[in-house]
Design a protein around this motif. Sequence first.
Motif, PDB file in Angstrom:
ATOM      1  N   PHE A  44      79.542  39.577 -42.290  1.00  0.00           N
ATOM      2  CA  PHE A  44      78.865  38.850 -43.356  1.00  0.00           C
ATOM      3  C   PHE A  44      78.564  37.429 -42.881  1.00  0.00           C
ATOM      4  O   PHE A  44      79.434  36.745 -42.325  1.00  0.00           O
ATOM      5  N   LEU A  45      77.332  36.981 -43.112  1.00  0.00           N
ATOM      6  CA  LEU A  45      76.932  35.610 -42.795  1.00  0.00           C
ATOM      7  C   LEU A  45      76.577  34.936 -44.122  1.00  0.00           C
ATOM      8  O   LEU A  45      75.499  35.155 -44.671  1.00  0.00           O
ATOM      9  N   LEU A  46      77.515  34.122 -44.661  1.00  0.00           N
ATOM     10  CA  LEU A  46      77.372  33.549 -45.995  1.00  0.00           C
ATOM     11  C   LEU A  46      76.818  32.137 -45.930  1.00  0.00           C
ATOM     12  O   LEU A  46      77.336  31.290 -45.206  1.00  0.00           O
ATOM     13  N   ASP A  47      75.762  31.911 -46.699  1.00  0.00           N
ATOM     14  CA  ASP A  47      75.172  30.580 -46.840  1.00  0.00           C
ATOM     15  C   ASP A  47      76.095  29.731 -47.715  1.00  0.00           C
ATOM     16  O   ASP A  47      76.316  30.037 -48.884  1.00  0.00           O
ATOM     17  N   GLY A  48      76.666  28.651 -47.128  1.00  0.00           N
ATOM     18  CA  GLY A  48      77.534  27.759 -47.887  1.00  0.00           C
ATOM     19  C   GLY A  48      76.945  26.369 -47.983  1.00  0.00           C
ATOM     20  O   GLY A  48      77.694  25.386 -48.046  1.00  0.00           O
ATOM     21  N   SER A  49      75.619  26.267 -48.047  1.00  0.00           N
ATOM     22  CA  SER A  49      74.944  24.961 -48.067  1.00  0.00           C
ATOM     23  C   SER A  49      74.809  24.442 -49.492  1.00  0.00           C
ATOM     24  O   SER A  49      75.011  25.164 -50.462  1.00  0.00           O
ATOM     25  N   TYR A  50      74.407  23.159 -49.591  1.00  0.00           N
ATOM     26  CA  TYR A  50      74.249  22.555 -50.908  1.00  0.00           C
ATOM     27  C   TYR A  50      73.098  23.166 -51.687  1.00  0.00           C
ATOM     28  O   TYR A  50      73.086  23.111 -52.918  1.00  0.00           O
ATOM     29  N   SER A  51      72.094  23.735 -51.013  1.00  0.00           N
ATOM     30  CA  SER A  51      70.979  24.341 -51.749  1.00  0.00           C
ATOM     31  C   SER A  51      71.431  25.582 -52.523  1.00  0.00           C
ATOM     32  O   SER A  51      70.848  25.929 -53.542  1.00  0.00           O
ATOM     33  N   PHE A  63      78.042  29.493 -43.054  1.00  0.00           N
ATOM     34  CA  PHE A  63      77.233  28.505 -42.354  1.00  0.00           C
ATOM     35  C   PHE A  63      76.634  27.515 -43.342  1.00  0.00           C
ATOM     36  O   PHE A  63      76.340  27.832 -44.490  1.00  0.00           O
ATOM     37  N   SER A  64      76.504  26.307 -42.881  1.00  0.00           N
ATOM     38  CA  SER A  64      75.762  25.254 -43.583  1.00  0.00           C
ATOM     39  C   SER A  64      75.168  24.376 -42.490  1.00  0.00           C
ATOM     40  O   SER A  64      74.292  24.822 -41.758  1.00  0.00           O
ATOM     41  N   SER A  65      75.699  23.146 -42.314  1.00  0.00           N
ATOM     42  CA  SER A  65      75.220  22.325 -41.190  1.00  0.00           C
ATOM     43  C   SER A  65      75.629  22.940 -39.864  1.00  0.00           C
ATOM     44  O   SER A  65      74.899  22.889 -38.878  1.00  0.00           O
ATOM     45  N   THR A  66      76.846  23.515 -39.849  1.00  0.00           N
ATOM     46  CA  THR A  66      77.341  24.220 -38.662  1.00  0.00           C
ATOM     47  C   THR A  66      77.968  25.532 -39.107  1.00  0.00           C
ATOM     48  O   THR A  66      78.464  25.636 -40.232  1.00  0.00           O
ATOM     49  N   PRO A  67      77.975  26.554 -38.237  1.00  0.00           N
ATOM     50  CA  PRO A  67      78.643  27.814 -38.607  1.00  0.00           C
ATOM     51  C   PRO A  67      80.164  27.674 -38.493  1.00  0.00           C
ATOM     52  O   PRO A  67      80.675  26.936 -37.646  1.00  0.00           O
ATOM     53  N   VAL A  84      86.470  29.149 -49.136  1.00  0.00           N
ATOM     54  CA  VAL A  84      86.173  27.893 -49.827  1.00  0.00           C
ATOM     55  C   VAL A  84      84.763  27.413 -49.473  1.00  0.00           C
ATOM     56  O   VAL A  84      84.352  27.436 -48.304  1.00  0.00           O
ATOM     57  N   PHE A  85      84.014  26.990 -50.478  1.00  0.00           N
ATOM     58  CA  PHE A  85      82.660  26.455 -50.303  1.00  0.00           C
ATOM     59  C   PHE A  85      82.719  25.171 -49.461  1.00  0.00           C
ATOM     60  O   PHE A  85      83.523  24.280 -49.735  1.00  0.00           O
ATOM     61  N   ARG A  86      81.835  25.049 -48.447  1.00  0.00           N
ATOM     62  CA  ARG A  86      81.884  23.906 -47.535  1.00  0.00           C
ATOM     63  C   ARG A  86      80.772  22.893 -47.804  1.00  0.00           C
ATOM     64  O   ARG A  86      81.011  21.682 -47.733  1.00  0.00           O
ATOM     65  N   GLY A  87      79.567  23.343 -48.088  1.00  0.00           N
ATOM     66  CA  GLY A  87      78.471  22.420 -48.340  1.00  0.00           C
ATOM     67  C   GLY A  87      77.853  21.885 -47.055  1.00  0.00           C
ATOM     68  O   GLY A  87      78.472  21.895 -45.991  1.00  0.00           O
ATOM     69  N   GLY A  88      76.631  21.387 -47.156  1.00  0.00           N
ATOM     70  CA  GLY A  88      75.920  20.841 -46.000  1.00  0.00           C
ATOM     71  C   GLY A  88      74.478  21.303 -45.989  1.00  0.00           C
ATOM     72  O   GLY A  88      73.966  21.832 -46.986  1.00  0.00           O
ATOM     73  N   ARG A  89      73.780  21.118 -44.852  1.00  0.00           N
ATOM     74  CA  ARG A  89      72.395  21.552 -44.717  1.00  0.00           C
ATOM     75  C   ARG A  89      72.344  23.072 -44.508  1.00  0.00           C
ATOM     76  O   ARG A  89      73.338  23.694 -44.157  1.00  0.00           O
ATOM     77  N   THR A  90      71.153  23.627 -44.686  1.00  0.00           N
ATOM     78  CA  THR A  90      70.963  25.074 -44.508  1.00  0.00           C
ATOM     79  C   THR A  90      70.420  25.341 -43.112  1.00  0.00           C
ATOM     80  O   THR A  90      69.215  25.440 -42.896  1.00  0.00           O
ATOM     81  N   GLU A  91      71.328  25.451 -42.139  1.00  0.00           N
ATOM     82  CA  GLU A  91      70.925  25.666 -40.748  1.00  0.00           C
ATOM     83  C   GLU A  91      71.140  27.138 -40.376  1.00  0.00           C
ATOM     84  O   GLU A  91      72.045  27.502 -39.631  1.00  0.00           O
TER      85      GLU A  91
END
Length: 773
Positions: A39-46, A80-84, A107-114
């Motif tokens: 699983f590759l989960l998007d944890g970005s602020y968006s 992943f967010s700014s970094t995986p 836990v949700f990390r937050g950051g950019r969607t990279e």
Amino acid sequence: PTALLALGIQQIHVGQEMIGRISAAGQLMQCSASLDVLFLLDGSYSIGKGSFERSKHFAGKLCDALDIHPDRVRVGMIQFSSTPHLEFPLDSYLTKQEVKERIKRTVFRGGRTETGQALKYILHKGFPGGRNSSVPEVLIIISDGKSQGSTAMPAMQVKERHITVFAVGIKFPRWEELQVLASEPPERHLLFAGDADDAANGLYSTLSDPVCTATAPGCKVESHPCERRTLETVKELAGNYMCWKGSKQPNAVQALLCPFTRWKRVLIKHPSRCFRTVCPDPCDSQPCQNGGTCVPEGLDRYHCLCLLGYGGDFHCAAKLSLECGVDLLFLMDSSAGVTLEGFLRFKAFLKRFLQAVVGQDSPMSVGVAQYDDDVKVPVELGQHKDALSLMKSIDALNFSGGRTLTGRALQYIAQHGFRHTPVFADVQDDLPRVVVLLTDSKSQDSVAEAAKYAKDQNIFLIGIGSSFMRAELTVVTGSPQQTIVYSDPQDLFNRMPELQRKICSVGNPEGCQAQSLDLAFAVDASSGVGLENFLRLRHFVRNSCLHFIINRDVTQIALVTYGSKAHTVFALDTHTSSSAVLQAIEQVPFLGDSASAGSALLHVYSDVMTVQKGARPGVNKAVVLLTNGGGMQDAAAPAQQLRHNGILVFVVVIGDTDRERLLRVAGSPNYLVHISSYDDLQYYQGLIIERICEEARSPVNLCKPNPCMNQGVCILGPGSYRCECHGWEGPHCETRVLRGDSPRSPALPPPSHVQWSPRGLQHYSRALQHSKR
């Protein structure tokens, strides 16, 4: 008519019946191949924390469709967010339960969607803990598709390594980017996380042919027209306005019409095809009799809606239903004394009774044993889940013809008859245990001690026999109310409704509901819980109240919410009916500040569980604290005060917290329930209600909490109490001694004792209300 899936973000253009069949198939699918799933989960602020939690829930639900085992499906996760960030490799957790629990703790990390950086990480590292491409590799990307970098090149390179990529949209996804990420053909590899059952079906439908085992017999993958939607912000022309521009000529300006634009959110539609597995309807064979209507449940189950007067079995036979949940074991006499004719009569009775009461959805678990010199259990408890196989096993029972050793049989069944594994490993099998003894021959050994032993094991005994067996059956059951005697063979079959009533008289929930209890709920409404979870706690309290008879004489309920301060939503004596309590709970507001469980428990001690606020002497009292574990630093001391005053403190905590601190608040592990997530709260309601009811049945101290008002001292007597007052008078020191009046002389007889009884609770409560006015 068409039906919408997942709030209209994905729409499959089929009828509601087909939607139900797709969801039912999705719930029952299971991929058992050798497979590595990452699983590759998007944890970005968006995405945001709320949608991230929904992504976790979706990943956990999707695990239900995977047969997770070291030799079959392995699962890992990267956020992943700014970094995986590697959450856990594929070889860390090797059972489905372990994987789902670990996903919940992410836990949700937050950051950019990279997204592109995450794909490059996989290209560089491979599947962490995987089997090095020796088995098929599946990458499941859960994202809103709003990457801040290029994804086309790394996505193409991932797919060139023969990794199957599923792109799962969350929130309002950008489907164009997800389509670039997904494997070919994209319509088979694009899913939406809003409907887990539909997505599980789509995943399985794509993998079933090349990877997973073949679909169930009769099931097939079908293509349906569908539409995926998202919200986009676009610029639109709103109109024109007069604007002024400069001119080449001195002292002159130029007037023009200038366009006026505005930003607007619009729904963008993407027509496509959705491939889903559909299985035959179990109602196609028209199994319901006597005009009954068949309602499918899943791929291979159904239930019948029967006309009035029918419903005696699963297929709408003559009505005789057993709607209580029990573990039921029939103990049949197979000795020479009962004769072959009597044994066959008992078999026929047993078959007819079970045909009438055992259906696909019966809450009963049934077993059958027979005895003479020895005891045999040919039908283990819970062995058969359908009436047909149960009837075949009963047909196979044979007469043995030995001695009638009823006492030995009862002892054996009490020790070994109810040792069976629950159907679900995480569900406690605490159903009432019932043994129905069918005998027509007097025992050749003692039955009294064996019957006592069985009852000590909390086994409910019912005896059935002919008239001359009445005395022995009463010794076995301990009560004439638990024996059934018949005058002739036909009369035995007429006793079926009576047996039904006696079986369901054990474990009747009314027995719990009718206990007198003062119950307070203290609910954490702080920002740490959050509005969404607070609404779940509120719903839990509401459903819990349905288990009690609410009035002045039986159960009184109070509700306290707390943040940094505690607030009484309603006191014990505020509402006298279930409808009033339920309506008040629906209006409870969310507070949203910091949490202080200590202030809440202190508030319950001083302002809720007091006679002035409706607490009744002679009635057990309990406080249920519902919390996420925050603000517990100051809770141990007031919790101890409550216990010292005879009030149980029951702590229900959701999430990861300090267990030692919680134990100091609860006082005992028996009064602490730790639940991993708010989604699981509903599954613990039965356990919590049961423990509260156990408290309601325990002995009570009439002087705890102190029923005497205005610093009066409560003095216990046999079955009563009295109040010793100073400067006040009355049964509860409720009336001030006015100036000029003479206080009661110590030489006079003491005030009359207050006798306690359930009947007197209402009188006491009304008198207290009058004194408060």
